[in-house]
Design an enzyme around this catalytic site. Sequence first.
Site, mmCIF file in Angstrom:
data_model
loop_
_atom_site.group_PDB
_atom_site.id
_atom_site.type_symbol
_atom_site.label_atom_id
_atom_site.label_comp_id
_atom_site.label_asym_id
_atom_site.label_seq_id
_atom_site.Cartn_x
_atom_site.Cartn_y
_atom_site.Cartn_z
ATOM 1 N N LEU A 49 0.816 -1.211 0.000
ATOM 2 C CA LEU A 49 0.000 0.000 0.000
ATOM 3 C C LEU A 49 0.848 1.257 0.000
ATOM 4 O O LEU A 49 0.375 2.328 -0.375
ATOM 5 C CB LEU A 49 -0.931 0.016 1.214
ATOM 6 C CG LEU A 49 -1.972 -1.106 1.279
ATOM 7 C CD1 LEU A 49 -2.717 -1.056 2.605
ATOM 8 C CD2 LEU A 49 -2.945 -1.004 0.117
ATOM 9 N N VAL A 87 4.050 -0.456 4.180
ATOM 10 C CA VAL A 87 2.672 -0.760 4.576
ATOM 11 C C VAL A 87 2.114 -1.756 3.568
ATOM 12 O O VAL A 87 2.159 -1.519 2.354
ATOM 13 C CB VAL A 87 1.797 0.507 4.624
ATOM 14 C CG1 VAL A 87 0.399 0.155 5.116
ATOM 15 C CG2 VAL A 87 2.421 1.564 5.520
ATOM 16 N N LYS A 102 1.688 -2.462 8.963
ATOM 17 C CA LYS A 102 2.844 -1.575 8.866
ATOM 18 C C LYS A 102 4.050 -2.283 9.466
ATOM 19 O O LYS A 102 4.084 -2.562 10.668
ATOM 20 C CB LYS A 102 2.580 -0.262 9.607
ATOM 21 C CG LYS A 102 1.323 0.427 9.108
ATOM 22 C CD LYS A 102 1.100 1.749 9.794
ATOM 23 C CE LYS A 102 -0.162 2.417 9.253
ATOM 24 N NZ LYS A 102 -0.331 3.765 9.776
ATOM 25 N N ASP A 115 2.426 14.066 10.379
ATOM 26 C CA ASP A 115 2.431 13.996 8.916
ATOM 27 C C ASP A 115 1.002 14.015 8.387
ATOM 28 O O ASP A 115 0.634 13.228 7.513
ATOM 29 C CB ASP A 115 3.168 12.745 8.428
ATOM 30 C CG ASP A 115 3.512 12.828 6.930
ATOM 31 O OD1 ASP A 115 3.514 13.959 6.381
ATOM 32 O OD2 ASP A 115 3.775 11.776 6.317
#
Length: 541
Positions: free
Chosen positions: A23, A31, A44, A138
């Site tokens: 991903l 991920v 993750k 983030d």
Amino acid sequence: MPIEPLRSADPTELGGYRLLGRLGEGGMGAVYLGEGPNGRVAVKAIRAEMASQPEFRGRFRSEVNRARQVPSFCTAAVLDADPESETPYLVVEYVDGPNLAEVVAARGPLSGGELYSVAIGVATALTAIHGAGVIHRDLKPRNVLFSLGTPKVIDFGIARAFDATSNHTRTDQMVGTLAYMAPERFETDARGVGPAADVFAWGIVVAYAGTGRTPFQADSQPATAARILTQPPDLRGLSSPLREIVDRTLAKDPAKRPSAVELLELLLDTGSHSMQDLGGGPELRRAALAARAGGHRKRRRRRTLTVVAAGVAVLGLLGLIGGRKLATGSQEAGTAAPPTPSAAASAPLYSPIGAGLLISDPLTRDGQWHRSSDGGVCEFSGGRMVAYNDDSEFPAEEIYCDGPADKITGDHAVAVTVALLTPTSCANVWFWGADRITEDGSFAVVLCGGKVELWDQKEDSRDTLAKEATKVLADRAEHRVQVLVEDKTVAVTVDGAPVLTADLPARSRKSGQVWLSMRNEPFTETAKGRVSFQNVEIREL
């Protein structure tokens, strides 16, 4: 969300999750799309070179503990994690939908109810994230996904674990995406960067959603950074009152920005532009109102011993109600019936008292508490840790479930869900060791079907400091117990209601460990008993 094939060096399985594809990837790991017992998840995984660093692994462990406490209000729920694995990993809800950047690219800037849904949804997520002591660092459009029209913020779980002590992961790599960074993120010593930086990023995300551009956009990254540091934001295209709210969040001085819960309050109190604009999103409305209520309760209750109000906050915010009935028939050795499913069963655990989470364990498997056996058994069964001695020929008086070696010092709170599965069993929460809180011994909160006691355990004797008669735990159901230790006062609540408050002897405060145990009253050579424990967490006050 695009899914790339696995690469030759990628694992195909991690922690029992089958990995199906990629991903995304970052400086600390990758991920993956995973498949677990209950469907698809996002896994993750941390890079080997990072996992080999004890300091990083410790930070990751701490942040996983914090991430577990984030209520799933417009966030991707944390489902599983193993910081001790050879490849440390975190498993979160897989949100199968486009991200905000993809939506804006395909449809253009958002407006009206759609824009307010994004604004309120992301503010709701930040309220939940900050309430658990996590800083995202983030926040950007690609980390805002849409699930059935409801925005969900992702990638908060290990954001601060990547950067717990400075503004850089390496000397040349800054955590975050430059266009969404607050001015304080550019300082050489950014150890003071806090939740206000996420609020600044919220303003840029919402401005981008409503205009299709970031408010400090320039031709190059250095020019963008210079505008963030020195220029006012370009908010043309945003209408009132959202424009004024965004402008407040983009203040250069972090102290002048609203907190996440204050931001949510502003958004929910803007008249016709607030909840009425979310007519198609009952899930978003419920999440926003619950997050706002929880945020205000947390602010009022921090460093307070008003245990009744604190308990009501737990019950009101998350529905962690006691009295979920268990099967009461005889159980086979080593097994215990799981609780009756309810809406609260899957709710995130959240304690309103104590900002600093030290230790957290759902007690669903060997983790910070371990399987043990000595005249009885502590084992993991039915999603709980069950302590029992009813299969032992010579049962021990008390069955101790050893906890983590982490030492706790000073004021703290312990919360754990307890069920007494037999009529004569008691559950004990121990503060254990010769160097524990009391100078020459330990103390324990003793939870029985007809009473709650506080013991002072010395090296060669035991004193009962306080005793309250109560049958609140006698129904063999799950109850949330919270023990607060502040100065020399111990206060115990069950399902938010106070049941006992007493003072410890005036001895010097030292550090020590928390254990859980089962004992029978009265104890005989044939005494049989069992109790279960779930979702233990320890917080500093």
